[in-house]
Design an enzyme around this catalytic site. Structure first.
Site, PDB file in Angstrom:
ATOM      1  N   ASP A 234       0.745  -1.297   0.199  1.00  0.00           N
ATOM      2  CA  ASP A 234       0.031  -0.207   0.074  1.00  0.00           C
ATOM      3  C   ASP A 234       0.932   1.216  -0.155  1.00  0.00           C
ATOM      4  O   ASP A 234       0.488   2.153  -0.523  1.00  0.00           O
ATOM      5  CB  ASP A 234      -0.645   0.080   1.256  1.00  0.00           C
ATOM      6  N   HIS A 239       4.935   5.164  -2.717  1.00  0.00           N
ATOM      7  CA  HIS A 239       5.102   6.187  -1.984  1.00  0.00           C
ATOM      8  C   HIS A 239       6.607   6.288  -1.304  1.00  0.00           C
ATOM      9  O   HIS A 239       7.238   7.304  -1.699  1.00  0.00           O
ATOM     10  CB  HIS A 239       4.216   6.695  -1.284  1.00  0.00           C
TER      11      HIS A 239
HETATM   12  C1  BG6 Z   1      -2.725   5.811  -0.644  1.00  0.00           C
HETATM   13  C2  BG6 Z   1      -2.941   4.537   0.386  1.00  0.00           C
HETATM   14  O1  BG6 Z   1      -2.257   5.511  -1.579  1.00  0.00           O
HETATM   15  O2  BG6 Z   1      -1.873   6.899   0.119  1.00  0.00           O
HETATM   16  C3  BG6 Z   1      -3.682   5.170   1.713  1.00  0.00           C
HETATM   17  O3  BG6 Z   1      -3.489   3.445  -0.395  1.00  0.00           O
HETATM   18  C4  BG6 Z   1      -3.123   6.248   2.400  1.00  0.00           C
HETATM   19  O4  BG6 Z   1      -3.738   3.611   2.421  1.00  0.00           O
HETATM   20  C5  BG6 Z   1      -2.848   7.117   1.527  1.00  0.00           C
HETATM   21  O5  BG6 Z   1      -4.022   6.518   3.387  1.00  0.00           O
HETATM   22  C6  BG6 Z   1      -1.806   8.559   2.134  1.00  0.00           C
HETATM   23  O6  BG6 Z   1      -1.907   9.345   1.274  1.00  0.00           O
HETATM   24  P1  BG6 Z   1      -1.902  10.975   1.769  1.00  0.00           P
HETATM   25  O7  BG6 Z   1      -1.688  11.783   0.454  1.00  0.00           O
HETATM   26  O8  BG6 Z   1      -2.895  11.267   2.581  1.00  0.00           O
HETATM   27  O9  BG6 Z   1      -0.349  10.724   2.767  1.00  0.00           O
END
Ligand code: BG6
Length: 482
Positions: A234, A239
């Protein structure tokens, strides 16, 4: 040339929460190309008017103070809905007829946005191909593919293969919304538009790097679906590895898609593979207390909601500098930060009675990606009127103090780039596969005898105790600041 943004998965959450508000705000700022039409596609029956009304309510909520009725009406007049099953040939052909009607004999640039269940990606892409909708004789055709891009290396390869049967790589935009964050792009600016950081951005000055993406929320209503992925799929495969690449990459010679992506890919290639006992030594996993009681989570699930990894980037710049990556749900607060921990001074002059000189805190550069966007440079200062006692203090830059206006959501930047054909902030096929190549063996090891224990942690904590102990054993500590 008119533009069409075709959103597959129009009734989904991402469309109402992110895509439509982003397109609306771009239109409000006059940034969308002239004559841009947005077409939502989903199986549910809706009239254009009914869909617009639904979107009005959600966009008001998500665009917040930036919403106004007049600009919405202008935008909504170019929003359309087409009910169809895009994974079936009848559905996609009826969509093509509808898009052609809207084009009224003109050629147009089409941006297809895949925001459906990932299970449908390959079928929709194949149908687009069969209907000739990827061919560029009638205008440019691009496709944006939402994460997750596969669930492991082999499925990612298969998806790349199916995509390339229909679309050329230059038509494909694999989105990672972290790259659309202003502060992530600012990290490129910090590194490559200044001269003072780059000379010290290496093994000679840096002790280690910490990349933390902590989330305060738990998995909530997504529990059933989250359980199949866990934190590595995930958050890490996409990320965190993106943040690692931006932190560690060499300067590209131009800010253009392939120049940037070539450098990013080199970082992933240099990540040292883990083997055997490395998994127990260099990875930590955890599951927050109460996760197993969430609706949809199978009994006894071993899915990790927290992970910490120690990765080594084996190249000239980073040899011997560990990168600690950490992310979890239900943690103390929501914060994404990159900490560049510099080395201790080679010799300490200013011994203070209460504090041995060797424990002097070393310089630290903290890049706050969110929510308190900014950068802090920490350094030692003499405490006045206290002999030669030292204390860490910082130079503190905050986007909010420095700039006015609302920080745009990452989808605005990424949608605009995709419409304009700039893929610099999108992942290339090799990048995605290399990232899975790092994550897959860890996932496999976590199912085997080499797995570290899956420790529990209370909600609202910084992960399992082992995560802190693990850092202490290496003579380091997490920078836990909300
Ligand atoms: C998403 C995940 O890609 O990114 C989620 O699937 C997560 O689980 C989210 O909560 C977090 O994104 P941001 O921009 O809120 O840090």
């Amino acid at each position: 040339m008119p533009h069409q943004v075709v959103i597959f998965g129009a009734s989904g959450d991402l469309t109402s929460r992110k895509l439509i508000p982003a397109l609306y705000l771009l239109s409000r700022k006059n940034r969308l190309p002239k004559e841009t039409k947005v077409i939502g596609v989903s199986r549910t029956d809706f009239s254009h008017e009914a869909w617009r009304n639904e979107l009005l309510a959600t966009t008001k909520k998500f665009a917040g103070s930036e919403f106004d009725e007049a600009s919405w009406n202008t935008f909504a007049a170019n929003v359309f809905y087409h009910a169809a099953d895009a994974a079936e040939s009848d559905g996609i052909q009826s969509l093509d007829r509808f898009l052609k009607e809207l084009e009224a004999g003109q050629t147009s640039t089409r941006l297809y946005y895949l925001s459906t269940s990932p299970k449908l990606y390959e079928q929709i892409i194949a149908q687009l191909g069969a209907a000739g909708m990827a061919e560029e004789s009638q205008g440019t055709r691009r496709i944006v593919i939402e994460k997750p891009f596969g669930t492991d290396l082999s499925s990612a390869k298969r998806l790349n293969l199916s995509t390339h049967k229909v679309f050329d790589e230059k038509q494909v935009y694999r989105i990672d919304h972290y790259l659309g964050k202003e502060t992530v792009q600012n990290l490129l600016v910090l590194r490559f538009a200044n001269t003072i950081f780059e000379p010290i951005w290496n093994r000679n000055y840096i002790d280690h790097v910490q990349i933390t993406v902590a989330e305060e929320v738990d998995v909530g209503r997504r529990a059933g679906c989250y359980d199949g992925s866990g934190v590595l799929r995930d958050m890490f495969q996409n990320h965190l590895l993106q943040l690692l690449m931006i932190t560690a990459m060499e300067a590209p010679s131009r800010f253009q898609a392939d120049f940037v992506r070539d450098e990013k890919v080199k970082v992933l290639r240099a990540v040292r593979p883990l083997n055997g006992s490395d998994y127990a030594r260099d990875t930590v996993r955890g599951q927050y207390d109460g996760y197993l009681q969430a609706e949809g989570v199978p009994q006894g699930s071993q899915t990790a909601t927290f992970a910490a990894l120690k990765l080594q980037v084996d190249n000239w710049r980073w040899s011997g500098v560990p990168f600690y990556l950490r992310s979890g749900k239900a943690m103390s607060c929501r914060t994404t930060q990159i900490v560049i921990q510099f080395r201790q001074p080679p010799h300490m002059l200013f011994a203070d009675g209460a504090r041995p000189a060797t424990q002097c805190d070393a310089n630290r550069l903290v890049v706050q990606i969110q929510p308190a966007e900014g950068i802090q440079l920490e350094f030692q200062t003499k405490v006045p009127d206290a002999g030669m006692r030292l204390r860490m203090t910082d130079l503190d830059f905050s986007f909010q103090r420095e700039f006015t206006g609302v920080m745009p959501d990452s989808y605005q930047r990424l949608l605009l780039d995709a419409l304009n054909g700039d893929a610099s902030l999108f992942a290339r096929s090799d990048e995605v596969e290399l990232a899975w190549g790092i994550i897959d063996p860890i996932l496999a090891a976590w199912q085997s005898d080499d797995a570290p224990p899956l420790d529990g942690y209370p909600k609202g904590d910084w992960g399992p105790d082992r995560s802190d102990k693990w850092m202490h054993e290496q003579g380091r500590q997490w920078f836990d600041v909300c």
